[in-house]
Design an enzyme around this catalytic site. Structure first.
Site, PDB file in Angstrom:
ATOM      1  N   SER A 224       1.794  -9.746  -0.858  1.00 50.46           N
ATOM      2  CA  SER A 224       1.444  -8.320  -0.792  1.00 50.46           C
ATOM      3  C   SER A 224       1.735  -7.683   0.557  1.00 50.46           C
ATOM      4  O   SER A 224       1.970  -6.480   0.639  1.00 50.46           O
ATOM      5  CB  SER A 224      -0.036  -8.133  -1.151  1.00 50.46           C
ATOM      6  OG  SER A 224      -0.853  -8.950  -0.329  1.00 50.46           O
TER       7      SER A 224
ATOM      8  N   LYS B 274       0.824  -1.222   0.000  1.00 49.63           N
ATOM      9  CA  LYS B 274       0.000   0.000   0.000  1.00 49.63           C
ATOM     10  C   LYS B 274       0.854   1.267   0.000  1.00 49.63           C
ATOM     11  O   LYS B 274       0.454   2.297  -0.517  1.00 49.63           O
ATOM     12  CB  LYS B 274      -0.955  -0.007   1.187  1.00 49.63           C
ATOM     13  CG  LYS B 274      -2.069  -1.020   1.010  1.00 49.63           C
ATOM     14  CD  LYS B 274      -3.299  -0.642   1.801  1.00 49.63           C
ATOM     15  CE  LYS B 274      -4.499  -1.440   1.343  1.00 49.63           C
ATOM     16  NZ  LYS B 274      -4.398  -2.881   1.701  1.00 49.63           N
TER      17      LYS B 274
ATOM     18  N   GLU C 138     -10.240   7.092   2.916  1.00 51.62           N
ATOM     19  CA  GLU C 138     -11.163   6.177   3.580  1.00 51.62           C
ATOM     20  C   GLU C 138     -10.412   4.882   3.845  1.00 51.62           C
ATOM     21  O   GLU C 138      -9.474   4.547   3.131  1.00 51.62           O
ATOM     22  CB  GLU C 138     -12.363   5.901   2.681  1.00 51.62           C
ATOM     23  CG  GLU C 138     -12.178   4.783   1.647  1.00 51.62           C
ATOM     24  CD  GLU C 138     -11.076   5.027   0.619  1.00 51.62           C
ATOM     25  OE1 GLU C 138     -10.740   6.198   0.369  1.00 51.62           O
ATOM     26  OE2 GLU C 138     -10.551   4.031   0.088  1.00 51.62           O
TER      27      GLU C 138
END
Ligand SMILES: *Cc1c(COP(=O)(O)O)cnc(C)c1O
Length: 416
Positions: free
Chosen positions: A384, A93, A115
């Site tokens: 990930s 991320k 968000e």
């Protein structure tokens, strides 16, 4: 394959999917964002600046690791893993949020909003805001604030304001609506840092662009490790679809099979999973600013989703993947919660890796297919994120008695 060359079609559309369905008041802001992003994309010094930032701040390039023990035990393909878990904040991320931080800087804006559902994207955004010196507000459903206290703790200590949204079901969907309201009111000085390759154009393209750093590195690294060979199959988990787009972009033009692994939750059946493509329960609709497959009922109301991995628990899917799935370029599979738990135990014990529950979905499908492949074939899995963050969920899932004792004792300390 240039997915973002819109010469023959409508800009921002991938087949019938994508687009930009936004309140008119945001048009100028989104145009400004699009223009800035496309200028950056054309400027080679921008990518160089981005790579340098990710090198210094997040330890890129992340390595590719060979898994000899697991490959041997399964008796088929040779398994390699791209290690996005080794990034700062523990997942891919950060690639997206740092890229958007640079964009925000170029736009001359001083404030970011985001968000978040599970809190991972909010955590990464708060980190980026601290580093760049932006004001930061994170919208999160009240239910999620309660469920994800460790991430909320970090966001607040990194200097972000976390807003617990009280509307609706008080989860991600409601947080997205509230965040959009903030953007409409404050667009002059505020950038909305969207967390995955979803939402209105240009977000799917922009997020994919920053995440493509994963695939570019992986293509080079796997060849270095295998004497010039490419993988036969690449597996990645798919929530919104950003880490998968990231690694797949390194292999679109090659003869490599690409497999997206969704959250199978409790198995097929409406409301029991978040597998929008693998279980074919979803239908095409427009929501949250874009057109794609959503898990919804006949009236267009969004269904509940279920998954052991909060980061995959999302009703829509990256519009680029909806298109590539229809084209047959990416295959979609689903891993159930049970498969994920078993695979996590296997990977921890054979290789000492602790993939995030999200990433473990990709491992689960690779572990299923590897034995059916030849020993000279190659699998690449995108890890990930790291699983340490999942300690509460994993300990519960494994029903660990010592962990339960520990939590009880901690709670008792606070009561006395
Ligand atoms: C958020 C998250 C995902 C899901 O998001 P994508 O946009 O589909 O990549 C997957 N893995 C981890 C570790 C995450 O934190």
């Amino acid at each position: 394959m240039d997915l973002f060359d819109f010469k023959d079609g409508r800009e921002g559309y991938y087949g019938q999917f994508g687009g930009s369905f936004l309140p008119e008041i945001l048009t100028a802001t989104v145009e400004e964002l699009k223009a800035c992003f496309h200028e950056c994309k054309k400027d080679p010094s921008f990518w160089a600046e981005y790579e340098q930032l990710m090198h210094q701040y997040s330890g890129r390039p992340t390595p590719v690791t060979y898994l000899p023990n697991l490959s041997k035990q399964l008796g088929g393909a040779q398994i390699y893993v791209k290690r996005e878990d080794l990034n700062h904040t523990g997942s891919h991320k950060i690639n997206n949020v740092m890229g958007q931080g640079l964009i925000c800087q170029r736009l001359g804006k001083k404030r970011v909003i985001a968000e978040t559902g599970a809190g991972q994207h909010g955590f990464a955004t708060a980190t980026m805001a601290a580093k760049f010196g932006f004001d930061c507000k994170i919208y999160m459903g009240e239910v999620d604030v309660k469920r994800q206290r460790p991430n909320v703790f970090w966001m607040e200590n990194l200097g972000a304001e976390v807003v617990a949204v009280q509307d609706g079901q008080r989860t991600l969907k409601d947080a997205i609506n509230e965040c959009m309201r903030d953007w409409v009111s404050n667009m002059a000085d505020t950038h909305y840092v969207l967390g995955t390759a979803c939402g209105p154009h240009p977000f799917p393209e922009m997020v994919s662009y920053f995440q493509s750093i994963i695939g570019m590195e992986a293509n080079r690294q796997i060849k270095e490790l295998t004497g010039g060979r490419l993988p036969d199959k690449v597996f990645a988990c798919v929530g919104g679809g950003s880490n998968a787009m990231g690694i797949f972009q390194g292999f679109f033009d090659d003869d490599v099979e690409l497999i997206g692994c969704e959250a199978g939750g409790l198995g097929p059946g409406l409301g029991k999973h978040a597998a929008r493509l693998a279980y074919s329960d979803a239908s095409v609709g427009v929501a949250q600013g874009f057109k794609t497959f959503f898990l919804q009922n006949d009236d267009g109301n969004m269904l509940e989703t279920q998954s052991v991995a909060a980061g995959l628990d999302y009703i829509g899917i990256n519009p680029i993947f909806a298109y590539l799935w229809e084209q047959g370029r990416v295959r979609f599979e689903a891993a159930t919660n049970e498969e994920v738990r078993e695979t996590l135990k296997l990977v921890m014990k054979t290789e000492g890796l602790i993939p995030a529950l999200e990433s473990t979905h990709a491992f689960a499908k690779a572990v299923e297919e590897a034995p059916k492949m030849g020993k000279d074939e190659i699998i690449l899995i995108n890890q990930s994120g790291r699983g340490d963050k999942d300690i509460f969920t994993v300990a519960d899932a494994l029903d660990d008695a010592h962990w339960r004792e520990f939590i009880k004792e901690k709670a008792a300390q606070y009561e006395s």
